[in-house]
Scaffold this motif. Structure first.
Motif, PDB file in Angstrom:
ATOM      1  N   UNK A 152       0.882  -1.289  -0.026  1.00 49.39           N
ATOM      2  CA  UNK A 152       0.093   0.052   0.015  1.00 49.39           C
ATOM      3  C   UNK A 152       0.763   1.125  -0.137  1.00 49.39           C
ATOM      4  N   UNK A 153       0.299   2.553  -0.723  1.00 45.81           N
ATOM      5  CA  UNK A 153       1.117   3.559  -0.847  1.00 45.81           C
ATOM      6  C   UNK A 153       2.459   3.553  -1.909  1.00 45.81           C
ATOM      7  N   UNK A 154       2.637   2.566  -2.447  1.00 45.84           N
ATOM      8  CA  UNK A 154       3.464   2.436  -3.678  1.00 45.84           C
ATOM      9  C   UNK A 154       3.506   3.265  -4.633  1.00 45.84           C
ATOM     10  N   UNK A 155       4.217   4.245  -5.076  1.00 50.62           N
ATOM     11  CA  UNK A 155       4.143   5.030  -6.469  1.00 50.62           C
ATOM     12  C   UNK A 155       3.914   4.137  -7.630  1.00 50.62           C
ATOM     13  N   UNK A 156       2.907   4.615  -8.115  1.00 49.89           N
ATOM     14  CA  UNK A 156       2.425   4.084  -9.569  1.00 49.89           C
ATOM     15  C   UNK A 156       3.616   3.653 -10.499  1.00 49.89           C
ATOM     16  N   UNK A 157       4.434   4.896 -10.544  1.00 47.57           N
ATOM     17  CA  UNK A 157       5.596   5.039 -11.460  1.00 47.57           C
ATOM     18  C   UNK A 157       6.449   3.787 -11.053  1.00 47.57           C
ATOM     19  N   UNK A 158       6.839   3.565  -9.902  1.00 42.17           N
ATOM     20  CA  UNK A 158       7.927   2.490  -9.551  1.00 42.17           C
ATOM     21  C   UNK A 158       7.289   1.164  -9.836  1.00 42.17           C
ATOM     22  N   UNK A 159       5.973   0.844  -9.658  1.00 42.59           N
ATOM     23  CA  UNK A 159       5.426  -0.372 -10.268  1.00 42.59           C
ATOM     24  C   UNK A 159       5.608  -0.509 -11.797  1.00 42.59           C
ATOM     25  N   UNK A 160       5.286   0.681 -12.532  1.00 40.87           N
ATOM     26  CA  UNK A 160       5.582   0.672 -13.889  1.00 40.87           C
ATOM     27  C   UNK A 160       6.784   0.485 -14.391  1.00 40.87           C
ATOM     28  N   UNK A 161       7.476   0.876 -13.713  1.00 37.56           N
ATOM     29  CA  UNK A 161       8.935   0.710 -14.192  1.00 37.56           C
ATOM     30  C   UNK A 161       9.433  -0.864 -14.063  1.00 37.56           C
TER      31      UNK A 161
END
Length: 306
Positions: A152-161
């Motif tokens: 929870x709270x993870x930045x979407x950009x980090x997941x997308x990368x």
């Protein structure tokens, strides 16, 4: 393909990490891949075969300046490794893992991830019965699934990368919450492995059947049990201890099904057996049609690696 990360650090250099390194370098997805392992022998072999761009002696050396850190050690060791590297992680870096259990990894690793560092647990659904730095090959993840379990709270950009990296090395990617992941894997991997270990153990205990007969007359079914049961014992010990609830639930359901089949055999209920086998064969065909396996005895994993 352009680089997704400037520097990737691999902590642990077995089948999965080694294959990641080879696949990342094949696709040009990182400026540099740095690897380390606890064992000096493993590091020496990895350096000898050029598994990574650079092999270092410690995990803290490996993570220095890395913008992606991959924990590829047994699940039971991840907390200790995270505690070791936590103070040395670069701001803005992403930490992920390749363990087949997610709730316990999040509980063990999460507290050691400093503010400003992203934690995106992951699990590539790929493997063979082989282990060690020589077992890796770049094609391991081609057309396989990788499950990402962002906290929870993870930045979407980090997941997308991170998704872009896994897709770049050939995998399909899907996101899933930790509890559901652990239940799904108990069905598709953990319970089947325990059953395979048990079946091989039963064969060993049957002294009426000699060892040579077990080996000589191994048809496809038993041979595939032995392939599964050849997997790394440390990894599977940790898996069952850390995914206890989901695995026990599935084993309970398996036991109920087994008792039902025992009753059908004992009472000569051929109709129940035929219907059951017809339904389960359809599931197998669905796996093949989905491209997640072949109908070859080696389950599509015959790469000749040792």
């Amino acid at each position: 393909m352009s680089a997704v990360y400037e520097r990737v650090a691999l902590i642990g250099l077995g089948l999965i990490a080694g294959s990641m390194s080879l696949a990342i370098r094949r696709a040009g997805l990182a400026g540099e891949v740095v690897g380390t392992a606890r064992s000096p022998e493993t590091r020496a072999v990895a350096a000898e075969i050029g598994l990574c761009d650079r092999i270092v002696d410690t995990a803290t050396e490996a993570v220095a300046g890395a913008d992606l850190v991959v924990l590829a050690v047994p699940v039971g060791a991840m907390g200790a490794v995270a505690a070791e590297i936590g103070p040395h992680l670069a701001p803005g870096a992403t930490v992920t893992d390749v363990g087949s259990v997610k709730k316990s990894v999040i509980e063990a690793v999460g507290p050691h991830i400093p503010e400003g560092v992203h934690f995106v647990p992951g699990h590539p659904l790929a493997g063979t019965e082989h282990s060690g730095p020589r077992s890796g090959f770049a094609e391991l993840f081609d057309n396989r699934w990788c499950l990402l379990v962002p906290v929870p709270g993870t930045e979407p950009e980090a997941v997308a990368r991170l998704r872009a990296l896994w897709e770049g090395i050939g995998a399909h990617v899907e996101e899933m919450d930790a509890e559901h992941h652990d239940l799904v894997l108990a069905v598709t991997s953990h319970a089947p492995h325990l059953i395979a270990y048990t079946m091989v153990g039963v064969a060993d205990d049957l002294r009426r059947v000699t060892d040579s007969e077990v080996i000589k007359y191994s048809a496809a079914g038993f041979r595939d049990f032995t392939r599964i049961a050849a997997s790394d014992p440390t990894m599977w010990r940790d898996v069952f201890l850390t995914n206890k609830e989901a695995t026990l639930e599935i084993l309970g359901r398996f036991t109920e099904e087994l008792f039902s089949l025992q009753r059908a055999i004992r009472t000569g209920d051929g109709e129940q057996l035929f219907d059951y086998f017809t339904r389960t064969r359809a599931i197998r065909r669905g796996i093949i049609e989905a491209g997640q396996d072949t109908d070859a005895p080696d389950f599509g994993r015959g790469h000749g690696k040792t």
